[in-house]
Design a protein around this motif. Structure first.
Motif, PDB file in Angstrom:
ATOM      1  N   HIS A 197      -5.389   3.238 -15.506  1.00 13.61           N
ATOM      2  CA  HIS A 197      -4.423   4.334 -15.355  1.00 13.61           C
ATOM      3  C   HIS A 197      -4.935   5.380 -14.357  1.00 13.61           C
ATOM      4  N   CYS A 198      -5.333   4.878 -13.187  1.00 14.44           N
ATOM      5  CA  CYS A 198      -5.807   5.781 -12.134  1.00 14.44           C
ATOM      6  C   CYS A 198      -5.235   5.301 -10.799  1.00 14.44           C
ATOM      7  N   ASN A 199      -5.496   6.049  -9.739  1.00 16.44           N
ATOM      8  CA  ASN A 199      -5.016   5.629  -8.428  1.00 16.44           C
ATOM      9  C   ASN A 199      -6.128   4.903  -7.664  1.00 16.44           C
ATOM     10  N   ILE A 200      -5.771   4.368  -6.505  1.00 11.83           N
ATOM     11  CA  ILE A 200      -6.715   3.580  -5.704  1.00 11.83           C
ATOM     12  C   ILE A 200      -7.918   4.427  -5.285  1.00 11.83           C
ATOM     13  N   GLU A 201      -7.686   5.670  -4.878  1.00  4.52           N
ATOM     14  CA  GLU A 201      -8.786   6.521  -4.427  1.00  4.52           C
ATOM     15  C   GLU A 201      -9.797   6.734  -5.548  1.00  4.52           C
ATOM     16  N   THR A 202      -9.309   6.994  -6.747  1.00  7.86           N
ATOM     17  CA  THR A 202     -10.205   7.167  -7.891  1.00  7.86           C
ATOM     18  C   THR A 202     -10.967   5.888  -8.165  1.00  7.86           C
ATOM     19  N   SER A 234      -7.426  -4.588  -7.022  1.00  6.24           N
ATOM     20  CA  SER A 234      -7.467  -3.131  -7.190  1.00  6.24           C
ATOM     21  C   SER A 234      -6.224  -2.621  -7.892  1.00  6.24           C
ATOM     22  N   LEU A 235      -5.068  -3.145  -7.493  1.00  7.91           N
ATOM     23  CA  LEU A 235      -3.820  -2.723  -8.135  1.00  7.91           C
ATOM     24  C   LEU A 235      -3.815  -3.107  -9.613  1.00  7.91           C
ATOM     25  N   TYR A 236      -4.372  -4.259  -9.917  1.00 11.92           N
ATOM     26  CA  TYR A 236      -4.451  -4.697 -11.308  1.00 11.92           C
ATOM     27  C   TYR A 236      -5.373  -3.769 -12.112  1.00 11.92           C
ATOM     28  N   ILE A 237      -6.537  -3.478 -11.553  1.00 12.05           N
ATOM     29  CA  ILE A 237      -7.512  -2.651 -12.267  1.00 12.05           C
ATOM     30  C   ILE A 237      -7.023  -1.206 -12.391  1.00 12.05           C
ATOM     31  N   LEU A 264       0.824  -1.212   0.000  1.00  8.40           N
ATOM     32  CA  LEU A 264       0.000   0.000   0.000  1.00  8.40           C
ATOM     33  C   LEU A 264       0.860   1.265   0.000  1.00  8.40           C
ATOM     34  N   LEU A 265       1.975   1.223   0.708  1.00  6.64           N
ATOM     35  CA  LEU A 265       2.896   2.355   0.693  1.00  6.64           C
ATOM     36  C   LEU A 265       3.443   2.565  -0.720  1.00  6.64           C
ATOM     37  N   GLU A 298       5.964  -2.900  -7.995  1.00  4.18           N
ATOM     38  CA  GLU A 298       6.438  -3.412  -6.707  1.00  4.18           C
ATOM     39  C   GLU A 298       5.271  -3.690  -5.772  1.00  4.18           C
ATOM     40  N   ALA A 299       4.305  -2.772  -5.770  1.00  2.00           N
ATOM     41  CA  ALA A 299       3.134  -2.938  -4.907  1.00  2.00           C
ATOM     42  C   ALA A 299       2.367  -4.204  -5.263  1.00  2.00           C
ATOM     43  N   LYS A 300       2.170  -4.424  -6.551  1.00  2.00           N
ATOM     44  CA  LYS A 300       1.410  -5.599  -6.995  1.00  2.00           C
ATOM     45  C   LYS A 300       2.126  -6.890  -6.595  1.00  2.00           C
TER      46      LYS A 300
END
Length: 137
Positions: free
Chosen positions: A78-83, A70-73, A28-29, A38-40
Protein backbone atom coordinates in the motif's frame (compact mmCIF):
# COMPACT_ATOMS: atom_id res chain seq x y z
CA UNK A 1 0.33 7.76 -24.75
CA UNK A 2 -2.98 6.33 -25.91
CA UNK A 3 -2.56 7.86 -29.35
CA UNK A 4 1.01 6.61 -29.57
CA UNK A 5 -0.12 3.12 -28.59
CA UNK A 6 -2.88 3.15 -31.20
CA UNK A 7 -0.57 4.36 -33.97
CA UNK A 8 2.13 1.85 -33.12
CA UNK A 9 -0.34 -1.04 -33.02
CA UNK A 10 -1.76 -0.08 -36.42
CA UNK A 11 1.64 0.41 -38.05
CA UNK A 12 3.71 -2.29 -36.34
CA UNK A 13 1.27 -4.93 -35.10
CA UNK A 14 0.17 -5.82 -31.60
CA UNK A 15 3.34 -7.68 -30.62
CA UNK A 16 6.09 -5.25 -31.67
CA UNK A 17 8.58 -4.12 -28.99
CA UNK A 18 7.67 -0.48 -29.70
CA UNK A 19 4.07 -1.34 -28.81
CA UNK A 20 5.39 -2.82 -25.57
CA UNK A 21 7.22 0.44 -24.91
CA UNK A 22 3.99 2.39 -25.35
CA UNK A 23 2.16 -0.05 -23.05
CA UNK A 24 4.87 0.32 -20.43
CA UNK A 25 4.83 4.13 -20.68
CA UNK A 26 1.07 4.16 -20.26
CA UNK A 27 1.38 1.77 -17.29
CA UNK A 28 3.80 4.14 -15.58
CA UNK A 29 1.47 7.07 -16.21
CA UNK A 30 -1.48 5.15 -14.74
CA UNK A 31 0.64 4.19 -11.73
CA UNK A 32 1.46 7.83 -11.11
CA UNK A 33 -2.28 8.60 -11.24
CA UNK A 34 -3.07 5.86 -8.73
CA UNK A 35 -4.71 3.61 -11.33
CA UNK A 36 -2.82 0.53 -10.16
CA UNK A 37 -5.03 -2.16 -11.65
CA UNK A 38 -4.88 -0.62 -15.12
CA UNK A 39 -1.15 -0.04 -14.76
CA UNK A 40 -0.50 -3.64 -13.75
CA UNK A 41 -2.49 -5.03 -16.69
CA UNK A 42 -0.65 -2.86 -19.23
CA UNK A 43 2.75 -3.63 -17.71
CA UNK A 44 2.01 -7.36 -17.91
CA UNK A 45 1.10 -7.02 -21.58
CA UNK A 46 4.35 -5.17 -22.25
CA UNK A 47 6.34 -7.84 -20.42
CA UNK A 48 4.82 -10.65 -22.48
CA UNK A 49 5.64 -8.87 -25.73
CA UNK A 50 9.22 -8.22 -24.64
CA UNK A 51 9.69 -11.81 -23.48
CA UNK A 52 8.34 -13.22 -26.74
CA UNK A 53 10.17 -10.84 -29.04
CA UNK A 54 13.40 -9.96 -27.20
CA UNK A 55 13.93 -12.75 -24.67
CA UNK A 56 14.23 -12.64 -20.90
CA UNK A 57 17.75 -11.24 -20.78
CA UNK A 58 17.09 -8.11 -22.85
CA UNK A 59 17.22 -4.86 -20.83
CA UNK A 60 13.71 -3.85 -21.97
CA UNK A 61 12.35 -7.18 -20.76
CA UNK A 62 14.10 -6.79 -17.44
CA UNK A 63 12.79 -3.21 -17.06
CA UNK A 64 9.27 -4.46 -17.74
CA UNK A 65 9.71 -7.31 -15.24
CA UNK A 66 10.76 -4.79 -12.58
CA UNK A 67 7.72 -2.65 -13.40
CA UNK A 68 5.31 -5.60 -13.14
CA UNK A 69 6.83 -6.86 -9.89
CA UNK A 70 7.03 -3.33 -8.44
CA UNK A 71 3.36 -2.70 -9.15
CA UNK A 72 2.49 -5.98 -7.48
CA UNK A 73 4.59 -5.25 -4.39
CA UNK A 74 3.29 -1.67 -4.08
CA UNK A 75 -0.17 -3.21 -3.89
CA UNK A 76 0.93 -5.52 -1.09
CA UNK A 77 2.59 -2.69 0.81
CA UNK A 78 0.00 0.00 0.00
CA UNK A 79 2.68 2.46 -1.07
CA UNK A 80 3.79 4.18 -4.27
CA UNK A 81 6.71 3.31 -6.56
CA UNK A 82 8.97 6.04 -5.14
CA UNK A 83 8.50 4.74 -1.60
CA UNK A 84 9.11 1.18 -2.76
CA UNK A 85 12.38 2.11 -4.48
CA UNK A 86 13.48 3.91 -1.32
CA UNK A 87 12.84 0.68 0.57
CA UNK A 88 14.78 -1.30 -2.04
CA UNK A 89 17.74 1.10 -1.69
CA UNK A 90 17.81 0.53 2.08
CA UNK A 91 17.52 -3.25 1.69
CA UNK A 92 20.32 -3.28 -0.90
CA UNK A 93 22.59 -1.32 1.43
CA UNK A 94 21.77 -3.57 4.39
CA UNK A 95 22.55 -6.67 2.33
CA UNK A 96 25.73 -5.15 0.84
CA UNK A 97 24.31 -5.71 -2.61
CA UNK A 98 25.61 -3.84 -5.64
CA UNK A 99 23.89 -0.74 -6.93
CA UNK A 100 20.16 -0.94 -7.41
CA UNK A 101 19.96 -2.19 -10.98
CA UNK A 102 17.27 -4.39 -12.52
CA UNK A 103 18.80 -7.63 -11.30
CA UNK A 104 19.19 -6.37 -7.74
CA UNK A 105 15.71 -4.84 -7.76
CA UNK A 106 14.12 -8.10 -8.95
CA UNK A 107 16.01 -10.07 -6.31
CA UNK A 108 14.84 -7.73 -3.56
CA UNK A 109 11.26 -7.60 -4.83
CA UNK A 110 11.14 -11.40 -4.84
CA UNK A 111 12.63 -11.45 -1.35
CA UNK A 112 9.86 -9.13 -0.13
CA UNK A 113 7.19 -11.15 -1.93
CA UNK A 114 8.40 -14.50 -0.60
CA UNK A 115 9.14 -13.45 2.98
CA UNK A 116 5.93 -12.76 4.93
CA UNK A 117 7.90 -11.54 7.96
CA UNK A 118 9.82 -8.98 5.88
CA UNK A 119 6.62 -7.89 4.15
CA UNK A 120 4.90 -7.43 7.50
CA UNK A 121 7.88 -5.56 8.93
CA UNK A 122 7.95 -3.14 5.99
CA UNK A 123 4.19 -2.60 6.26
CA UNK A 124 4.50 -1.80 9.96
CA UNK A 125 7.34 0.63 9.30
CA UNK A 126 5.35 2.39 6.58
CA UNK A 127 2.33 2.58 8.88
CA UNK A 128 4.44 4.09 11.67
CA UNK A 129 5.88 6.66 9.25
CA UNK A 130 2.37 7.57 8.10
CA UNK A 131 1.13 7.94 11.67
CA UNK A 132 4.16 10.04 12.61
CA UNK A 133 3.68 12.35 9.63
CA UNK A 134 -0.06 12.60 10.36
CA UNK A 135 0.81 13.62 13.92
CA UNK A 136 3.11 16.38 12.64
CA UNK A 137 0.32 18.15 10.74
Amino acid sequence: YLQSLDIRKRQLGDDHPDVAQSLNNLALLYESQGKYSEAKNLAKQALVIYQNRLGNEHPNTQNAAVTVKSLYITGLLHCNIETLFGILQVLAQQANLPELNNETALTLLERIENNPELLSSIRESLQQQTEASDGDT
